[in-house]
Write a protein that holds these residues in place. Sequence first.
Motif, PDB file in Angstrom:
ATOM      1  N   UNK A 112       0.890  -1.452   0.004  1.00  0.00           N
ATOM      2  CA  UNK A 112       0.058  -0.158  -0.048  1.00  0.00           C
ATOM      3  C   UNK A 112       0.858   1.095   0.015  1.00  0.00           C
ATOM      4  N   UNK A 113       1.798   1.199   0.717  1.00  0.00           N
ATOM      5  CA  UNK A 113       2.829   2.492   0.985  1.00  0.00           C
ATOM      6  C   UNK A 113       3.418   2.815  -0.498  1.00  0.00           C
ATOM      7  N   UNK A 114       4.032   1.554  -1.286  1.00  0.00           N
ATOM      8  CA  UNK A 114       4.645   1.679  -2.411  1.00  0.00           C
ATOM      9  C   UNK A 114       3.454   2.245  -3.452  1.00  0.00           C
ATOM     10  N   UNK A 115       2.377   1.744  -3.627  1.00  0.00           N
ATOM     11  CA  UNK A 115       1.478   1.935  -4.498  1.00  0.00           C
ATOM     12  C   UNK A 115       0.661   3.231  -4.088  1.00  0.00           C
ATOM     13  N   UNK A 116       0.708   3.653  -3.188  1.00  0.00           N
ATOM     14  CA  UNK A 116       0.039   4.937  -2.798  1.00  0.00           C
ATOM     15  C   UNK A 116      -1.307   4.796  -1.675  1.00  0.00           C
ATOM     16  N   UNK A 117      -0.914   5.310  -0.544  1.00  0.00           N
ATOM     17  CA  UNK A 117      -1.621   5.254   0.606  1.00  0.00           C
ATOM     18  C   UNK A 117      -2.720   6.203   0.499  1.00  0.00           C
ATOM     19  N   UNK A 118      -3.872   5.661   0.589  1.00  0.00           N
ATOM     20  CA  UNK A 118      -5.259   6.542   0.605  1.00  0.00           C
ATOM     21  C   UNK A 118      -5.799   6.973  -0.745  1.00  0.00           C
ATOM     22  N   UNK A 119      -5.158   6.091  -1.680  1.00  0.00           N
ATOM     23  CA  UNK A 119      -5.420   6.393  -3.102  1.00  0.00           C
ATOM     24  C   UNK A 119      -6.450   4.909  -3.542  1.00  0.00           C
ATOM     25  N   UNK A 120      -7.306   5.010  -4.335  1.00  0.00           N
ATOM     26  CA  UNK A 120      -8.131   3.727  -4.728  1.00  0.00           C
ATOM     27  C   UNK A 120      -7.283   2.792  -5.512  1.00  0.00           C
ATOM     28  N   UNK A 121      -6.535   3.522  -6.496  1.00  0.00           N
ATOM     29  CA  UNK A 121      -5.497   2.612  -7.078  1.00  0.00           C
ATOM     30  C   UNK A 121      -4.251   2.283  -6.759  1.00  0.00           C
ATOM     31  N   UNK A 122      -3.922   2.839  -5.814  1.00  0.00           N
ATOM     32  CA  UNK A 122      -2.485   2.874  -4.944  1.00  0.00           C
ATOM     33  C   UNK A 122      -2.253   1.197  -4.458  1.00  0.00           C
ATOM     34  N   UNK A 123      -3.354   0.295  -3.742  1.00  0.00           N
ATOM     35  CA  UNK A 123      -3.195  -0.799  -3.539  1.00  0.00           C
ATOM     36  C   UNK A 123      -3.157  -1.710  -4.950  1.00  0.00           C
TER      37      UNK A 123
END
Length: 330
Positions: free
Chosen positions: A248-259
């Motif tokens: 999640x941190x690498x993808x983007x925390x708090x963004x729907x596309x992050x995970x």
Amino acid sequence: MSAPIRRRKTSSLIVLGIVALALLTMPFWAGSYNLRLATNVLLWVGLALSWNVVCGYAGYISFGHIAFFGIGAYVTAILMQPGVGWNFFATLPVGAVVAAVIALAVGFPTLRLRGAYFAIATWAMAEGVRELATVASITGGSGGLVLPVKSDDTFFYWCMLAATAGAYLVCFLLLERSRFGYKVKAVRDNEPAARAQGINANLVKNQAFILSAVIPAVLGGINAYWITFINPDSSLNTILTDQLVVMVLVGGLGHIWGPVIGGTVLYLAQQQFVVLFGDSTAYIVLVGALVVLVVLFLPDGLVSLLPGSRRLNLIRRFIRPRATTTTGSS
């Protein structure tokens, strides 16, 4: 609507259409190995989505989130034992309800607190569930449980695709396109101000925590039937939560596309490094370096590199003037 915005939305729809077409047709053209690989990617994306709900949107760090995954797995395994004989699909809602009840029991007293207290409480919950699964006879103890064998990779791919796509859709509609989502973000950003506006902060936080628990419970049930054997080490290992955090941190925390991005990139990278080097040591080094780089240069994660993102626009503005200056001076 301006032309750049229309072009950006059109491009996004085209990409989504291509991805959806690839996922829906994969069983017809992908081999057995690729289908199993895609099933695992969908599993980790779904788990990362669930952790993003409680941390990215609600603002609470959970160190025991994998407990709900294990709860769903054990509920399915227990109910599918020969002496019980439940249908697989009937076990999934039961696992989801059990996970929701436990999430409410843990979240109701601890979500009133901030900081490390909630993180410690969730870690203790995961350890408690693991110890219970190790000693209880109904769970098979440390020896685990064996489930009926169903040798059909396509079946489990469709199950995992439906569960993960459903999780993404629910998160998108509830957290990005509803009043509930605005309430969750308001409580996360400034709880006293949210309470002053009449928002029941405790109720909102508990609802978000329950949502984040139901998703991994369903995924855990599907995974248990897929691998046909579970034990405390495979289904309740807290190291799995650490992987979710990194994804999640690498993808983007708090963004729907992050995970989605983080789960896909890191799981595929892990598999590739295992193939190349024979173990996961190189992958651990890669993850450590990647986390450092993301924290330093992309605090919003890889999602900030998507077309139209604010950070990508800032990078472009930073690069273009320098290129213009260099050209003029030459």
